[in-house]
Design a protein around this motif. Structure first.
Motif, mmCIF file in Angstrom:
data_model
loop_
_atom_site.group_PDB
_atom_site.id
_atom_site.type_symbol
_atom_site.label_atom_id
_atom_site.label_comp_id
_atom_site.label_asym_id
_atom_site.label_seq_id
_atom_site.Cartn_x
_atom_site.Cartn_y
_atom_site.Cartn_z
ATOM 1 N N GLU A 80 0.832 -1.202 0.000
ATOM 2 C CA GLU A 80 0.000 0.000 0.000
ATOM 3 C C GLU A 80 0.863 1.247 0.000
ATOM 4 O OE1 GLU A 80 -4.154 -0.201 2.120
ATOM 5 O OE2 GLU A 80 -2.560 -0.788 3.483
ATOM 6 N N PRO A 81 1.377 1.639 -1.154
ATOM 7 C CA PRO A 81 2.262 2.806 -1.173
ATOM 8 C C PRO A 81 1.604 4.073 -0.624
ATOM 9 C CG PRO A 81 1.753 2.037 -3.408
ATOM 10 C CD PRO A 81 1.183 1.045 -2.453
ATOM 11 N N GLU A 82 0.316 4.249 -0.843
ATOM 12 C CA GLU A 82 -0.347 5.466 -0.341
ATOM 13 C C GLU A 82 -0.424 5.476 1.185
ATOM 14 O OE1 GLU A 82 -1.306 8.417 -1.799
ATOM 15 O OE2 GLU A 82 -0.100 7.537 -3.404
ATOM 16 N N SER A 83 -0.642 4.317 1.798
ATOM 17 C CA SER A 83 -0.711 4.306 3.261
ATOM 18 C C SER A 83 0.673 4.504 3.865
ATOM 19 C CB SER A 83 -1.357 3.022 3.781
ATOM 20 O OG SER A 83 -0.508 1.911 3.606
ATOM 21 N N LEU A 84 1.715 4.023 3.193
ATOM 22 C CA LEU A 84 3.077 4.282 3.670
ATOM 23 C C LEU A 84 3.377 5.772 3.569
ATOM 24 C CD1 LEU A 84 5.821 3.395 4.707
ATOM 25 C CD2 LEU A 84 6.476 2.896 2.337
ATOM 26 N N LYS A 85 2.983 6.377 2.475
ATOM 27 C CA LYS A 85 3.160 7.825 2.308
ATOM 28 C C LYS A 85 2.402 8.569 3.418
ATOM 29 C CE LYS A 85 2.111 11.502 -0.988
ATOM 30 N NZ LYS A 85 1.501 11.802 -2.300
ATOM 31 N N GLY A 86 1.189 8.129 3.710
ATOM 32 C CA GLY A 86 0.412 8.745 4.785
ATOM 33 C C GLY A 86 1.092 8.613 6.135
ATOM 34 N N ALA A 87 1.690 7.466 6.395
ATOM 35 C CA ALA A 87 2.391 7.256 7.668
ATOM 36 C C ALA A 87 3.585 8.197 7.788
ATOM 37 C CB ALA A 87 2.836 5.805 7.791
ATOM 38 N N ILE A 88 4.312 8.360 6.696
ATOM 39 C CA ILE A 88 5.478 9.247 6.719
ATOM 40 C C ILE A 88 5.046 10.697 6.906
ATOM 41 C CG2 ILE A 88 7.368 10.154 5.313
ATOM 42 C CD1 ILE A 88 7.493 7.275 4.067
ATOM 43 N N LEU A 89 4.021 11.116 6.171
ATOM 44 C CA LEU A 89 3.534 12.498 6.311
ATOM 45 C C LEU A 89 2.987 12.766 7.708
ATOM 46 C CD1 LEU A 89 1.847 13.044 2.831
ATOM 47 C CD2 LEU A 89 4.021 13.981 3.667
ATOM 48 N N THR A 90 2.264 11.792 8.258
ATOM 49 C CA THR A 90 1.736 11.942 9.617
ATOM 50 C C THR A 90 2.874 12.107 10.609
ATOM 51 O OG1 THR A 90 -0.251 10.685 9.105
ATOM 52 C CG2 THR A 90 0.358 10.838 11.427
ATOM 53 N N ASP A 91 3.936 11.344 10.406
ATOM 54 C CA ASP A 91 5.092 11.459 11.290
ATOM 55 C C ASP A 91 5.704 12.853 11.197
ATOM 56 O OD1 ASP A 91 6.973 10.090 13.102
ATOM 57 O OD2 ASP A 91 8.410 10.542 11.512
ATOM 58 N N PHE A 92 5.873 13.356 9.986
ATOM 59 C CA PHE A 92 6.432 14.706 9.837
ATOM 60 C C PHE A 92 5.530 15.763 10.469
ATOM 61 C CE2 PHE A 92 8.857 13.332 5.817
ATOM 62 C CZ PHE A 92 10.020 13.128 6.533
ATOM 63 N N GLU A 93 4.236 15.603 10.317
ATOM 64 C CA GLU A 93 3.300 16.594 10.851
ATOM 65 C C GLU A 93 3.187 16.537 12.370
ATOM 66 O OE1 GLU A 93 -0.222 15.471 8.778
ATOM 67 O OE2 GLU A 93 0.375 16.447 6.921
ATOM 68 N N GLN A 94 3.212 15.338 12.933
ATOM 69 C CA GLN A 94 2.907 15.169 14.350
ATOM 70 C C GLN A 94 4.124 15.094 15.262
ATOM 71 O OE1 GLN A 94 -0.301 15.261 15.481
ATOM 72 N NE2 GLN A 94 -0.827 15.694 13.361
ATOM 73 N N VAL A 95 5.186 14.485 14.813
ATOM 74 C CA VAL A 95 6.343 14.258 15.689
ATOM 75 C C VAL A 95 7.211 15.501 15.816
ATOM 76 C CG1 VAL A 95 8.455 12.912 15.986
ATOM 77 C CG2 VAL A 95 6.341 11.783 15.270
ATOM 78 N N GLN A 96 7.655 16.049 14.707
ATOM 79 C CA GLN A 96 8.426 17.296 14.664
ATOM 80 C C GLN A 96 9.553 17.355 15.700
ATOM 81 O OE1 GLN A 96 5.643 20.540 14.833
ATOM 82 N NE2 GLN A 96 4.536 19.825 13.044
ATOM 83 N N LEU A 97 10.240 16.252 15.856
ATOM 84 C CA LEU A 97 11.372 16.138 16.788
ATOM 85 C C LEU A 97 10.995 16.417 18.243
ATOM 86 C CD1 LEU A 97 14.164 17.789 14.622
ATOM 87 C CD2 LEU A 97 13.702 15.353 14.908
ATOM 88 N N LYS A 98 9.716 16.367 18.562
ATOM 89 C CA LYS A 98 9.261 16.610 19.934
ATOM 90 C C LYS A 98 8.920 15.318 20.681
ATOM 91 C CE LYS A 98 7.443 21.105 18.673
ATOM 92 N NZ LYS A 98 6.241 21.846 18.346
ATOM 93 N N LYS A 99 8.696 14.255 19.938
ATOM 94 C CA LYS A 99 8.381 12.957 20.550
ATOM 95 C C LYS A 99 8.843 11.874 19.589
ATOM 96 C CE LYS A 99 3.627 13.548 18.976
ATOM 97 N NZ LYS A 99 2.238 13.616 19.341
ATOM 98 N N THR A 100 8.691 10.637 19.974
ATOM 99 C CA THR A 100 9.174 9.542 19.128
ATOM 100 C C THR A 100 8.063 8.703 18.536
ATOM 101 O OG1 THR A 100 9.358 8.075 21.053
ATOM 102 C CG2 THR A 100 11.325 9.339 20.433
ATOM 103 N N TYR A 101 6.829 9.042 18.792
ATOM 104 C CA TYR A 101 5.725 8.217 18.332
ATOM 105 C C TYR A 101 4.538 9.072 17.939
ATOM 106 C CZ TYR A 101 3.654 9.325 22.778
ATOM 107 O OH TYR A 101 3.124 10.002 23.841
ATOM 108 N N VAL A 102 3.601 8.430 17.228
ATOM 109 C CA VAL A 102 2.317 9.053 16.893
ATOM 110 C C VAL A 102 1.241 8.122 17.429
ATOM 111 C CG1 VAL A 102 0.771 9.787 15.053
ATOM 112 C CG2 VAL A 102 3.234 10.148 14.815
ATOM 113 N N GLY A 103 0.384 8.639 18.285
ATOM 114 C CA GLY A 103 -0.719 7.847 18.807
ATOM 115 C C GLY A 103 -1.827 7.691 17.788
ATOM 116 N N TRP A 104 -2.665 6.727 17.980
ATOM 117 C CA TRP A 104 -3.763 6.461 17.043
ATOM 118 C C TRP A 104 -4.697 7.663 16.898
ATOM 119 C CZ3 TRP A 104 -8.839 6.789 18.446
ATOM 120 C CH2 TRP A 104 -9.109 6.806 19.815
ATOM 121 N N ASN A 105 -4.755 8.488 17.960
ATOM 122 C CA ASN A 105 -5.683 9.619 17.931
ATOM 123 C C ASN A 105 -4.965 10.943 17.760
ATOM 124 O OD1 ASN A 105 -4.436 9.666 20.410
ATOM 125 N ND2 ASN A 105 -6.296 9.913 21.593
#
Length: 105
Positions: A80-105
């Protein structure tokens, strides 16, 4: 148990159609390949209430860690290339070097 078994088998059948077939005279290698694929699929959650739908979790933990999914990134890109892309984008948007994980919510 029957519903869980059916869901798992349906999920694996979907993945098998997308992944290369591995044939080898070494049956243990073949079994290992499919067990690894099962491991990846058990980390896939479809839920519209999650931050992304499809959500790639760390096993059964309700959060994702992008570097932890790196072991499966080639498989995710084939499945699922689109879901992998979504996971990477979510990480960039949510983590921002402030934490190491993204919660489900």
């Amino acid at each position: 148990m029957e519903q869980a078994d059916k869901k798992t088998r349906d999920m694996l059948a979907w993945a098998y159609e997308k992944m290369p077939v591995l044939t080898s005279s070494n049956k243990q290698l073949q079994e290992y390949y499919y067990r690894c694929l099962l491991s990846v699929m058990m980390s896939r959650y479809e839920n519209p209430n999650y931050i992304t739908d499809v959500f790639w979790a760390v096993g059964t933990w309700p959060y994702t860690i992008s570097w932890d999914n790196s072991y499966a990134s080639d498989v995710l890109a084939m499945l699922e290339p689109e879901s992998l892309k979504g996971a990477i984008l979510t990480d960039f948007e949510q983590v921002q070097l402030k934490k190491t994980y993204v919660g489900w919510n």
